[in-house]
Each structure stands twice: as C-alpha cells, then as structure tokens.
Design an enzyme around this catalytic site. Structure first.
Site, PDB file in Angstrom:
ATOM      1  N   HIS A 193       1.297  -1.389   0.185  1.00 13.19           N
ATOM      2  CA  HIS A 193       0.095   0.339   0.047  1.00 13.19           C
ATOM      3  C   HIS A 193       1.031   1.254  -0.494  1.00 13.19           C
ATOM      4  O   HIS A 193       1.249   1.823   0.857  1.00 13.19           O
ATOM      5  CB  HIS A 193      -0.874  -0.408   1.125  1.00 13.19           C
ATOM      6  CG  HIS A 193      -1.605  -0.908   1.285  1.00 13.19           C
ATOM      7  ND1 HIS A 193      -2.864  -0.798   0.702  1.00 13.19           N
ATOM      8  CD2 HIS A 193      -1.752  -2.857   1.859  1.00 13.19           C
ATOM      9  CE1 HIS A 193      -4.029  -1.805   0.798  1.00 13.19           C
ATOM     10  NE2 HIS A 193      -3.371  -2.662   1.209  1.00 13.19           N
ATOM     11  N   ASP A 199      -1.437  -2.074  -4.213  1.00  9.64           N
ATOM     12  CA  ASP A 199      -3.223  -2.211  -3.657  1.00  9.64           C
ATOM     13  C   ASP A 199      -3.654  -0.750  -3.269  1.00  9.64           C
ATOM     14  O   ASP A 199      -4.430  -0.381  -2.466  1.00  9.64           O
ATOM     15  CB  ASP A 199      -3.077  -2.587  -2.481  1.00  9.64           C
ATOM     16  CG  ASP A 199      -4.460  -4.021  -1.999  1.00  9.64           C
ATOM     17  OD1 ASP A 199      -5.483  -3.588  -2.509  1.00  9.64           O
ATOM     18  OD2 ASP A 199      -4.701  -4.517  -1.425  1.00  9.64           O
ATOM     19  N   LYS A 258      -6.224   0.597  -4.768  1.00  7.60           N
ATOM     20  CA  LYS A 258      -7.997   0.333  -4.939  1.00  7.60           C
ATOM     21  C   LYS A 258      -8.574   1.806  -5.407  1.00  7.60           C
ATOM     22  O   LYS A 258      -9.538   2.653  -4.620  1.00  7.60           O
ATOM     23  CB  LYS A 258      -8.843   0.226  -3.576  1.00  7.60           C
ATOM     24  CG  LYS A 258      -8.228  -1.381  -2.664  1.00  7.60           C
ATOM     25  CD  LYS A 258      -9.140  -1.531  -1.223  1.00  7.60           C
ATOM     26  CE  LYS A 258      -8.822  -3.177  -0.979  1.00  7.60           C
ATOM     27  NZ  LYS A 258      -7.420  -2.664  -0.569  1.00  7.60           N
ATOM     28  N   ASP A 269     -12.411   6.385  -8.928  1.00 12.81           N
ATOM     29  CA  ASP A 269     -12.884   7.601  -9.033  1.00 12.81           C
ATOM     30  C   ASP A 269     -13.099   7.153 -10.666  1.00 12.81           C
ATOM     31  O   ASP A 269     -13.151   6.949 -11.429  1.00 12.81           O
ATOM     32  CB  ASP A 269     -11.942   8.502  -9.156  1.00 12.81           C
ATOM     33  CG  ASP A 269     -12.275  10.151  -8.500  1.00 12.81           C
ATOM     34  OD1 ASP A 269     -13.368  10.694  -9.154  1.00 12.81           O
ATOM     35  OD2 ASP A 269     -12.062  10.424  -6.947  1.00 12.81           O
ATOM     36  N   GLN A 287     -11.186 -11.085   8.270  1.00 10.01           N
ATOM     37  CA  GLN A 287     -12.232 -12.439   8.433  1.00 10.01           C
ATOM     38  C   GLN A 287     -11.034 -13.345   7.865  1.00 10.01           C
ATOM     39  O   GLN A 287     -10.456 -13.371   6.991  1.00 10.01           O
ATOM     40  CB  GLN A 287     -13.043 -12.536   7.889  1.00 10.01           C
ATOM     41  CG  GLN A 287     -14.678 -12.003   8.647  1.00 10.01           C
ATOM     42  CD  GLN A 287     -15.687 -11.753   8.663  1.00 10.01           C
ATOM     43  OE1 GLN A 287     -16.585 -12.444   8.572  1.00 10.01           O
ATOM     44  NE2 GLN A 287     -15.860 -11.405   7.243  1.00 10.01           N
ATOM     45  N   TRP A 288     -10.303 -14.584   8.165  1.00  9.03           N
ATOM     46  CA  TRP A 288      -9.487 -15.255   7.743  1.00  9.03           C
ATOM     47  C   TRP A 288      -9.362 -15.984   7.923  1.00  9.03           C
ATOM     48  O   TRP A 288     -10.757 -16.972   8.116  1.00  9.03           O
ATOM     49  CB  TRP A 288      -7.766 -15.324   8.728  1.00  9.03           C
ATOM     50  CG  TRP A 288      -6.873 -14.158   8.956  1.00  9.03           C
ATOM     51  CD1 TRP A 288      -6.825 -13.486   7.741  1.00  9.03           C
ATOM     52  CD2 TRP A 288      -6.701 -13.186   9.604  1.00  9.03           C
ATOM     53  NE1 TRP A 288      -5.662 -12.245   7.751  1.00  9.03           N
ATOM     54  CE2 TRP A 288      -5.645 -12.116   9.030  1.00  9.03           C
ATOM     55  CE3 TRP A 288      -6.733 -13.214  10.789  1.00  9.03           C
ATOM     56  CZ2 TRP A 288      -5.131 -11.248  10.079  1.00  9.03           C
ATOM     57  CZ3 TRP A 288      -5.805 -12.186  11.706  1.00  9.03           C
ATOM     58  CH2 TRP A 288      -5.600 -11.711  11.874  1.00  9.03           C
TER      59      TRP A 288
END
Ligand code: BMP
Length: 898
Positions: free
Chosen positions: A699, A728, A730, A733, A848-849
């Site tokens: 990131h 990453d 994300k 736009d 959540q894994w």
C-alpha cells in the site's frame, strides 16, 4: 336531457299554458307594461271599463303572439338541439365502432406477442451459439421502430456481441450512442464509407479520433474504395481512405474495409503500410477466389455475409469455400443487416446446404427478410458457410465459441458436480447390489442441469420427429414428469400424464390430458433399467388407442431396456447410457479401473472394456478427490481446473499471461502482502520472499519513505526474483481523475493495481486501456475488487456481478478479481483472495481469515494473498515456505497431472 339547455324563464312560460302570470324576466310581460301606465302596480284587467277591456284584449293578444313566437323559438331551438345530438350520436357510433375494431386488432397483436414470447423462450432455451456479428447497420431507418426487439432477437439467436457499422460522421455518432446504451453488447466502428468520401471535411478527422477513443469503438471503418458505383470521385475516395488508414495504423486500431472492383488499388494502399498495418477485415467480401487469396496472403481476414447464397460464379466465394482456398479459419461473420439477406432455403442452393441448416437457425432466420435482414440471421449464415466448406459450424474458431455438441458434456459435468452419480454400496429396487447409484432426482434442485438435459433431449426428439411426426408427450410418473413438462413447453406439444392407479372418482381415467384414438405420442422417462415398467405404461397407452413407437429417456442403464422394448415394437432413444457415464467419470478421474470392473460385474453390463473418451481440456470438470486412487473420500470435492499453461493461452491481459507463466515456472500461487510502514523493511522482506511468491503487494500510501528511489529498488527486486509488483491502491474515481491518479501514483512502477468496479466500465476502461497499452509504462493489468474479506462490508451480489461483467467484457486490461470466491467462469481471469491465515480467524478489526485449503479448494480461488500471518511472525522465511507449499499443493491437486 335537452331540458337542461332551456333557460329558466322559458320553462316558466311553458308551464303556465295560457294562464297569465306575473313574470320577473324582461320578456315584456303584461305586468311590466301595466307598471309603466298604472303607476303603483296592479293589473290592467283590474282597471275595468270598455277601453280598459279593449286594451286588455290587445294586451292579451299581444301577449299570446309573443308567447307563440316564444314557443316557436323554443321549438326551433330544441329541434336544432335534437339535430345536434343526432349528429353527435352518429359520431359516437362511429367512434364506438372504430374502438371496437381497434380492440380486436390489439387482442390479435397481444396474442401474437404472447406466442412470440413463448417462441422466444424456447429459442432462448435452445441457444447453441455464441457468435459475433462484426457488421450490422443498426443505424438504418428500418430499425427505428423496433430496435430493442431486433437486439433482443439477436441475443436469442446466440449473438454475444454485435458491431454496428459507422459509415459517415452522423451514422458513426448514432452508432456510438446505441453502443453506449447497450454497453457490453453493442460495439461500433467509426469511419467514412467511400460513397460518402466527398463529404469529408477538415473537422472529420478530429471527430473520428474522438469516436475512436470510446471503449466501445472497435474499428476504423467502414472505409475503403468502391469503383463500382463511384458515388464519390475515385481520387477523393483514395484520399479519404488513406487518411483513415493512417489513423488506424497510428492508433493500432483494426480496420473494417469496403472494397468493390478496386482490388488493385486496395492492395497497393494496404501494402504501402504493411509494416504498421493493424488487423483488418475485407468486409462483405464478394470478389474472386484470387482476390481473397491475395488478401489472405497479406494477413487480412475475410468478412462473409448472407450474400454467399447467390454467388454462383466459378471463382467466387462459394467456389473458394468448397475448394478450401478461402479457409474458414480466416473468416469472420457478419450479417450486414438490413442488407445481404441470406436466402438459405433457396431451391437453387445445393440440397446438402439447405438441409444442413439447424432448426434453431431456421427459426431465427424467419425474422429476417429481403426487405430487412436482421442480425438474428447470423446462425443461418454461419451454417451455410460451414456447409459450403464441408465443415461443421463449430469448426469456425473466430466466431463460434460454444458449439451445441457441448450440451451433453455439460450435462455430464453438472451431474457430476451436483452429486447425481454416487459411488459406494447400494441395493437397487430389484434387490440387485450396485456399486453405483445414479440419482437423477438430484437434478430437480438445479435448474441449469435441468435445462441442459431437456435441451439435449429436445434435440434427440427433433431428429426422430423428422421422420415420424407425433402429437403429445407422455410423462411417466413421478420422476419423469418434470422433464416431460419442460420438453412439452420447448416443443409446444400437449402434455399427457399416465397415472399410477386409476382414479376412484370422476373420470376414473388412467391417462390425463386430451387425446384421441390413433394419435401418435412419445413417452419420456428418466431412467430405464430393464424396461419392464415402461412395458406396462405402453400397454396402458395402447389400450386407449394411442400409438406409441418411441420412448426417450435421460439414462439407459444398459441392462436390457432397448431389447425388451423392441419386443413391443418400441425404440428406446437415450441421452446417456451407462457406458458413456462410466467413460466420462473415468476421464475426469472420478472412477478407477477397479471400480469400473466392479460395476460391470455387479450390474452384468454387456461390455468389459472401459471406453476412452476425450474430455476437452477447455471444460472444467469436477471429480471427487481420491476416487481415482481407490480412496473413497466422498465429500472432499476438488474441481479439476485447466493447467496454468492452458489458461495462459486463454488470457488476453498482458499481466495475466506473465503471471500464469511465472506461477507455473516458480510453482507458487502465493502473493505476500507486506504492510510495514518502513520502506526499507518492506524491501528487505521482499528480497527474502522473492523466490516463494508470484507477487508482492504493498500500500504505497502507508509507506513512510515512499519515493522514486524506493520504487526503483522494488522494481529491481521484482526483476531479480521474477515477481509482480502489486500496488493495492483501490482506485475508485471517475475516468479522468482515475487516469490522472494512476499515472501519478502507480503506472511507472507497479505491474498491477486494484480498482473498485463502482465507477463503471467506461471510467475504468477509458482510464486504464491507454495506460496499459502504452509500452513505456510498467502497469499491465488491473484487478477489480469484487468482494471484500472484512466483516459487514457493503459489496453485495449486485455489485459483485456488475464487477464481474466489467471484467469479462474487458479481459484485455483486467487480470482478474480480488474476491473471496470464484465468481467468473472465464478461465483467463485470475481469482486473487485476501483474508487467509493458517492460525487465526480474525484480527479484531473486522478482518476475517480462513484457511488456504478453504480459499483454494472450496472457494476455488487461484492466488492467496497473505499478510500479517507471514509478515508479523518472528520467522517470516519459514512461514513463507509453509504458505507457499499449502497454497501450491491445494492448487496443484485440482490441476491436471499431465
Ligand atoms: P492480512 O493477511 O494481514 O489481513 O492482509 C491482507 C491484505 O489484503 C491487506 O493488505 C488488506 O488491505 C488487503 N485486503 C484484504 O485484507 N481484504 C480485502 O477484501 C481486500 C484487500 O485488499
């Protein structure tokens, strides 16, 4: 009614009938005259005396005259009103008649539409093709009124994409609008036809370029040379064509070319640009074999339309197809609708060509005519071309994606997936021991499987029906009733049901439905073993005078059914038999040779050898893990996937091709998410992780020393270890902003970035396509975020499906998805999944894994993205190995071993 039109004063007069009364209105009543002469009120008659009497008589006479005139006036008025109303009544009568007529017309139309939609349903359910019509003039005025219907029909014909031809500035613009409205289905070309070359002005080039920047604009054209009609002077045609040629060469966009009687000039102009010439099609080719050969030798494609039916010259298109000089591998199909109607039923066409046209193609072809051809005629064109070439329609690789032949294989695949075939120890109804149980009732819960089976059955029925027409489908209770009902809908045949026991009340009939003696019916059954129960059914039907000669079943268990029925003069037609089922199960690794032998012996099947069938590798099959080795782990399902090399061939996004290859070479499907804030620490771990991973994810906006020097170090590591750099970010736009953000933030150093589908296809494509196509940028693909791993996230099914559609329609730029489970069947797309840990299930902050095994085997993802489960451990290196091995083992277990 008319009284209401009479003023109140007149009413008063009418009602007095000669009796003089005082009136308040100004009509000149006796009272009013007296008022003037008599001063203070009172009547003249009250005054007495002879003069008074005379006066009174005159007055009275005057009054009666007045009253008469008044009555006449009223009468005339009422007469006029009567006339007026009579006229109106006549009008109303006419209107009434007109309305009644219109109602009956509308009712007829309504019935027509109902029939049409049933027909559509049948056609849709019988879809055989995925064709692309590369040229239809949907901007033509003849489509103005019912364009939506035309598009709907083309979909039902099996046309998965359609290119609208732009022939001038105006039509290209209109085509752009239509394509925008039906994004993902309609595409368009932008160009100026040689007929319109004379209208080219200085601004045209700019307009063309702007249209070409649309993601839905797929080619430059229709442009070219037409020396047959010469609607524009030839030198102008050449000039305008060259302009468009140069734009196509510069932008690397395909060319959609028109050429009539201008072969030599065309070859010359194209050859002059042979170095940079993009892919090009000579659309609606009507020239000679030699001309076609020349174009083919230059690497061009040949576009064929329905024109083919009337080309009878010795060296025209028909001749070229027959001789193979125009090979179908180099063809693309088009209708050129509303022109070039394919008269596939023309008596002068060779009989083998006419007879090769399938029912589906014929049905859709009926919507087209000489007056107005339609894109839905494309299957007929496709089949006509195949027939002239002596090939099958499914051999046409450029346009035919899924041939009908896949239907049965699909049925087997789905039946396997849905647990229809059960292996183990079973006792059949007959008391016989069986190591296999085929539970077709499982299909009822799976509409996709039901559909595939009923469609295939319908095809089987149609073949027999050609020689023996029938009326009525008898469903055998209970298990065959759902199939019989669906098939009765598909074939528009009445449904008859045979009861198990006669009713004890009412009609006491054994056969439900309407039929008459001598009527030929067919019987639909699900599974046939020995055929004994069918014999009883046939006897019952025959007792009631019905003619039964053909029984259709989904599965013949090869236990004497056909022979037993033959004794009754009945043919058994089966979709599948046990031999095919066993061969399929073995081919997909679900059945071992020992199991095959056991089944053959237990059921006393009439064959000893296991049939080998070639299960096409493009299909994804399922099998139950371990069965091939004799283990019987019934529930641990693994889906067999294509190998990574096979998928590499199917991928079109540049980064996916590279990724498939490096995953295969390095034997890893692990992506490491390094979420440290210290840039140096990230580089350190990336260097260690390099050999174990196919990608390193970061990131950038969380890294403290993020700058160009840092990115160039990461790039060096990526090159050293051959992994992808995954930023990453994300992005989410709108197009223009997106484009600026990507250029500034990732394009130069990352191979791949994440993007939300939220802004829609146009924004995403317009931002990323030029960047990915630019050889000077590193970025070569995007991942669309389809699902998130965190608790309570808002990615609902609608969003996920929308994102999937964008990915599937833009596979040249989309590598795949960030997702929790497999969401697309397109094998070139890659499913990356975060939320993976072998030790923990949550971080307490929403993450959540789940296990590697669940992510790859059960949820069918391809790549696991693991972060803290590796990076936050004291010994990341050993964790890297652990996760790499677990992920690779899970993926390899599902891939073919050879
Ligand atoms: P971890 O395994 O430490 O939870 O890291 C997962 C990584 O994947 C994080 O970088 C996170 O931003 C990212 N991610 C995720 O966890 N879930 C998603 O749905 C999408 C993500 O990008």
């Amino acid at each position: 009614m008319y009284m209401s039109f009479v003023p109140a004063a007149r009413l008063a007069v009418l009602s007095t009938r000669g009796v003089v009364v005082r009136m308040q209105s100004g009509l000149g009543t006796p009272g009013s005259g007296a008022g003037k002469s008599g001063g203070s009120g009172g009547s003249i008659r009250d005054a007495g005396g002879a003069f008074g009497k005379l006066e009174a008589a005159r007055e009275e006479e005057y009054f009666y005259k007045l009253q008469k005139a008044q009555l006449k006036g009223l009468k005339d008025q009422i007469k006029r009103e009567i006339e007026h109303h009579e006229g109106q009544m006549k009008n109303h009568q006419e209107v009434l008649e007109r309305h009644k007529k219109r109602i009956s017309e509308l009712e007829k139309e309504e019935n027509g539409i109902a029939n049409l939609s049933i027909r559509r349903l049948q056609v849709a359910s019988r879809r055989m093709y995925e064709l692309v019509d590369i040229g239809a003039n949907l901007g033509h005025p003849s489509y103005k009124k019912d364009l939506d219907d035309v598009i709907e029909r083309s979909k039902q014909a099996g046309i998965s994409k359609l290119m609208i031809t732009g022939t001038c500035e105006k039509i290209s613009k209109e085509a752009a609008k239509m394509a925008e409205k039906h994004a993902g289905y309609l595409y368009f070309t932008a160009g100026v036809h040689p007929h319109d070359a004379k209208d080219w002005v200085i601004e045209t080039e700019g307009i063309m370029r702007e249209l070409l920047s649309s993601p839905q604009c797929v080619a430059v054209g229709e442009c070219g040379l037409d020396y047959n009609r010469n609607f524009s002077p030839q030198d102008v045609q050449r000039d305008v064509f060259e302009k468009q040629l140069d734009i196509a060469c510069e932008l690397g966009r395909p060319l959609f070319i028109h050429e009539r009687e201008a072969h030599e000039d065309m070859v010359r102009l194209l050859s002059e640009r042979s170095e940079k010439l993009p892919s090009a099609v000579i659309h609606c080719f009507t020239g000679t074999v030699e001309e076609a050969e020349k174009y083919l030798s230059m690497g061009l494609y040949i576009g064929l339309t329905g024109f083919l039916w009337k080309d009878k010259s010795d060296n025209g298109v028909q001749a070229g197809l027959k001789s193979g000089k125009i090979p179908i591998e180099r063809l693309v199909l088009e209708t050129d609708a509303p022109f070039m109607y394919p008269k596939v039923n023309d008596k002068k066409l060779p009989v083998e060509v006419r007879e090769s046209i399938s029912e589906h193609a014929k049905t859709m072809h009926k919507f087209a005519s000489f007056n107005r051809n339609e894109p839905c005629a494309l299957p007929a064109i496709c089949e006509m071309i195949a027939a002239f070439s002596g090939r099958k329609p499914e051999d046409m690789p450029l346009t035919l994606v899924e041939p009908a032949a896949a239907g049965l294989r699909n049925a087997l695949r789905l039946m396997t997936e849905y647990g229809v075939f059960k292996l183990g120890e079973f006792t059949l109804k007959s008391g016989q021991r069986s190591p296999i149980y085929i539970d077709l009732r499982e299909s009822f819960g799976h509409p996709d499987l039901m559909r595939v089976m009923c469609e295939s059955m319908q095809e089987l029925i149609e073949k027999v029906e050609k020689t023996k027409p029938y009326k009525g489908i008898v469903g055998v209770p209970y298990a065959a009733l759902p199939y019989a009902s669906i098939i009765s809908q598909y074939t528009s045949q009445p449904l008859l049901i045979i009861r198990k026991e006669a009713k004890s009340y009412g009609t006491k009939k054994l056969i439900e439905g309407s039929y008459s003696e001598g009527q030929r019916v067919i019987v639909v059954e699900d599974v046939v073993t020995t055929g004994q129960s069918l014999k009883d059914v046939i006897t019952t039907l025959r007792k009631d005078g019905l003619v039964v000669e053909d029984v259709f079943c989904i599965l013949d268990r090869d236990q004497g059914g056909p022979k037993n029925l033959e004794e009754l003069g009945v043919n058994l037609h089966s979709l599948l038999n046990m031999e095919k089922v066993l061969a399929f199960l073995s081919a997909v690794g679900r059945l071992s040779l020992d199991q095959f032998n056991d089944i053959v012996n237990a059921l006393n099947l009439p064959y000893k050898e296991l049939k080998k069938i070639d299960v096409k590798w493009e299909m994804e099959e399922t099998h139950t893990n371990g069965n091939a080795n004799g283990d019987n782990k019934e529930n641990s399902k693994i889906r067999v996937r294509l190998s990574l090399q096979q998928r590499e061939k199917l991928a079109t996004c540049p980064v996916s091709k590279r990724l498939f290859s490096l995953m295969h070479t390095k034997a890893t499907n692990l992506c490491l998410a390094i979420d440290y804030e210290e840039g140096e620490r990230i580089l350190e771990l990336a260097d260690k992780a390099g050999p174990f991973v196919c990608a390193v994810k970061v990131h950038a906006d969380t890294i403290d020393e993020f700058n160009e020097s840092w990115t160039s170090k990461l790039v060096a590591l990526a090159n050293k270890h051959d992994f992808l750099i995954f930023e990453d970010r994300k992005f989410a736009d709108t197009g223009n902003t997106l484009s600026m953000q990507v250029k500034r933030n990732a394009a130069s150093w990352a191979d791949i970035v994440t993007v939300y589908g939220i802004a829609g296809e146009k924004s995403i494509r317009s931002a990323f396509q030029p960047i990915i196509a630019d050889p000077s940028t590193r970025l070569k693909g995007i991942l669309l975020i389809a699902q998130l791993s965190c608790e309570g996230n808002l990615c609902d099914t609608e969003y996920t499906n929308g994102t999937r559609r964008i990915a599937e329609a833009n596979q040249d730029i989309v590598c795949g998805f960030i997702t929790q489970e497999k969401i697309s069947d397109k094998l070139g797309l890659i499913h990356w999944t975060p939320g993976v840990s072998l030790d923990e299930t949550t971080d307490g902050k929403g993450q959540q894994w789940r296990s590697v095994e669940k992510a790859i085997m059960e949820q069918q993802n391809d790549i696991v993205i693991v972060g803290r489960a590796i990076c936050n451990k004291t010994t990341p290196a050993s964790e890297l190995r652990r996760y790499r091995d677990a992920a690779w083992e899970a993926l390899s277990a599902a891939m073919p071993k050879h």
